[in-house]
Scaffold this motif. Structure first.
Motif, short mmCIF file in Angstrom:
data_model
loop_
_atom_site.label_atom_id
_atom_site.label_comp_id
_atom_site.label_asym_id
_atom_site.label_seq_id
_atom_site.Cartn_x
_atom_site.Cartn_y
_atom_site.Cartn_z
N ASP A 149 -4.20 4.21 -5.24
CA ASP A 149 -4.66 4.02 -3.86
C ASP A 149 -5.43 2.71 -3.72
N ALA A 150 -6.33 2.45 -4.66
CA ALA A 150 -7.15 1.23 -4.61
C ALA A 150 -6.29 -0.01 -4.80
N MET A 151 -5.30 0.08 -5.70
CA MET A 151 -4.41 -1.05 -5.95
C MET A 151 -3.58 -1.37 -4.71
N ILE A 152 -3.03 -0.33 -4.08
CA ILE A 152 -2.22 -0.53 -2.87
C ILE A 152 -3.08 -1.09 -1.75
N GLU A 153 -4.29 -0.57 -1.59
CA GLU A 153 -5.18 -1.07 -0.54
C GLU A 153 -5.45 -2.56 -0.72
N ARG A 154 -5.68 -2.98 -1.96
CA ARG A 154 -5.93 -4.39 -2.23
C ARG A 154 -4.72 -5.24 -1.86
N MET A 155 -3.52 -4.78 -2.23
CA MET A 155 -2.30 -5.54 -1.95
C MET A 155 -2.00 -5.59 -0.45
N VAL A 156 -2.21 -4.47 0.24
CA VAL A 156 -1.94 -4.42 1.68
C VAL A 156 -2.97 -5.26 2.45
N ASN A 157 -4.19 -5.33 1.95
CA ASN A 157 -5.20 -6.19 2.57
C ASN A 157 -4.76 -7.65 2.52
N ARG A 158 -4.09 -8.02 1.43
CA ARG A 158 -3.55 -9.39 1.34
C ARG A 158 -2.49 -9.62 2.41
N LEU A 159 -1.64 -8.60 2.63
CA LEU A 159 -0.62 -8.70 3.67
C LEU A 159 -1.27 -8.83 5.04
N ALA A 160 -2.33 -8.04 5.28
CA ALA A 160 -3.02 -8.08 6.58
C ALA A 160 -3.64 -9.45 6.82
N GLU A 161 -4.19 -10.05 5.77
CA GLU A 161 -4.76 -11.41 5.90
C GLU A 161 -3.67 -12.41 6.25
N LYS A 162 -2.51 -12.22 5.64
CA LYS A 162 -1.37 -13.10 5.93
C LYS A 162 -0.93 -12.93 7.38
N ALA A 163 -0.92 -11.68 7.85
CA ALA A 163 -0.53 -11.39 9.24
C ALA A 163 -1.50 -12.03 10.22
N GLU A 164 -2.80 -11.93 9.93
CA GLU A 164 -3.81 -12.50 10.82
C GLU A 164 -3.71 -14.02 10.85
N LYS A 165 -3.32 -14.60 9.72
CA LYS A 165 -3.14 -16.06 9.66
C LYS A 165 -1.96 -16.48 10.55
N ILE A 166 -0.89 -15.68 10.52
CA ILE A 166 0.27 -15.97 11.37
C ILE A 166 -0.13 -15.96 12.85
N GLN B 255 4.21 2.45 1.79
CA GLN B 255 4.73 2.38 3.16
C GLN B 255 3.69 2.83 4.19
N LYS B 256 3.01 3.93 3.88
CA LYS B 256 1.99 4.46 4.80
C LYS B 256 0.86 3.47 4.99
N SER B 257 0.41 2.86 3.92
CA SER B 257 -0.70 1.90 3.99
C SER B 257 -0.31 0.65 4.76
N ILE B 258 0.92 0.16 4.51
CA ILE B 258 1.39 -1.04 5.20
C ILE B 258 1.49 -0.79 6.70
#
Length: 199
Positions: free
Chosen positions: A44-61, A108-111
């Motif tokens: 759970d913690a690993m996925i949260e860290r990876m999805v947070n990176r995706l969210a940062e990328k989304a906010e940058k877009i 998938q749920k976290s993303i």
């Protein structure tokens, strides 16, 4: 987290034990339990860290001011795919295996929980500007994002003709979901596929 990410990516979630993670790091057996109660909590913690990176990328877009709403929307859907550019150490390949269904479901749920609201906001803004119309912006965002992640998955092998048909279908169906004129999204979407082919 780095070690868990590496082992889950090479051996899968079910194929990796907490002991494997400890041995790889070289720490005492009881140490992780100060932070995690189980291997699933590590996942759970690993996925949260990876999805947070995706969210940062989304906010940058979204912060790119020289991009139109449709381009923002398209870029968000297509560049935030669950692929090996965003999920390292072979996690994507492992997540697709039946024995790692739990890992796939959690990813998938976290993303969706982090990225879908951002895509929904862009659709809402498009509605307000009169670009499109739908009573279900959140559901359209989810359908578009999930379809893009399935149809344009890096693990899928298509001929040139098959890929072109998938792209045409994606544009066609997204326009209908958003009640837009036919081919009105084509100019916004096609450049991203061309960039992907070149890279």
């Amino acid at each position: 987290m780095d070690t868990a990410e590496h082992l889950f990516g090479t051996k899968g979630f079910d194929g990796t034990s907490t002991t494997d993670i400890l041995n790889e790091i070289g720490i005492a057996k009881g140490t992780p339990y100060y932070h995690f109660k189980s291997k699933e909590e590590i996942l759970d913690a690993m996925i949260e860290r990876m999805v947070n990176r995706l969210a940062e990328k989304a906010e940058k877009i979204i912060s790119e001011k020289d991009t139109s709403i449709l381009q923002w929307l398209t870029k968000m859907i297509l560049t935030l795919r669950v692929d090996d550019k965003n999920f390292s150490h072979g996690l994507l390949k492992q997540a697709h295996k039946p024995q790692n269904a739990l890992m796939h479901k959690k990813m998938q749920k976290s993303i969706l929980s982090k990225i879908n609201p951002l895509i929904t906001d862009l659709i809402q803004e498009s509605i307000e500007q009169g670009i499109c119309k739908t009573d279900y912006p959140e559901e359209v965002a989810e359908m578009a994002f999930l379809y893009a992640n399935t149809a344009f998955d890096d693990l899928m092998e298509y001929s040139v003709e098959e890929k072109q048909k998938k792209i045409a279908a994606f544009i066609y169906n997204l326009e209908r979901l958003l009640n837009m004129e036919q081919n009105s999204m084509k100019s916004a979407i096609m450049p991203f596929f061309q960039d992907s082919d070149e890279s």
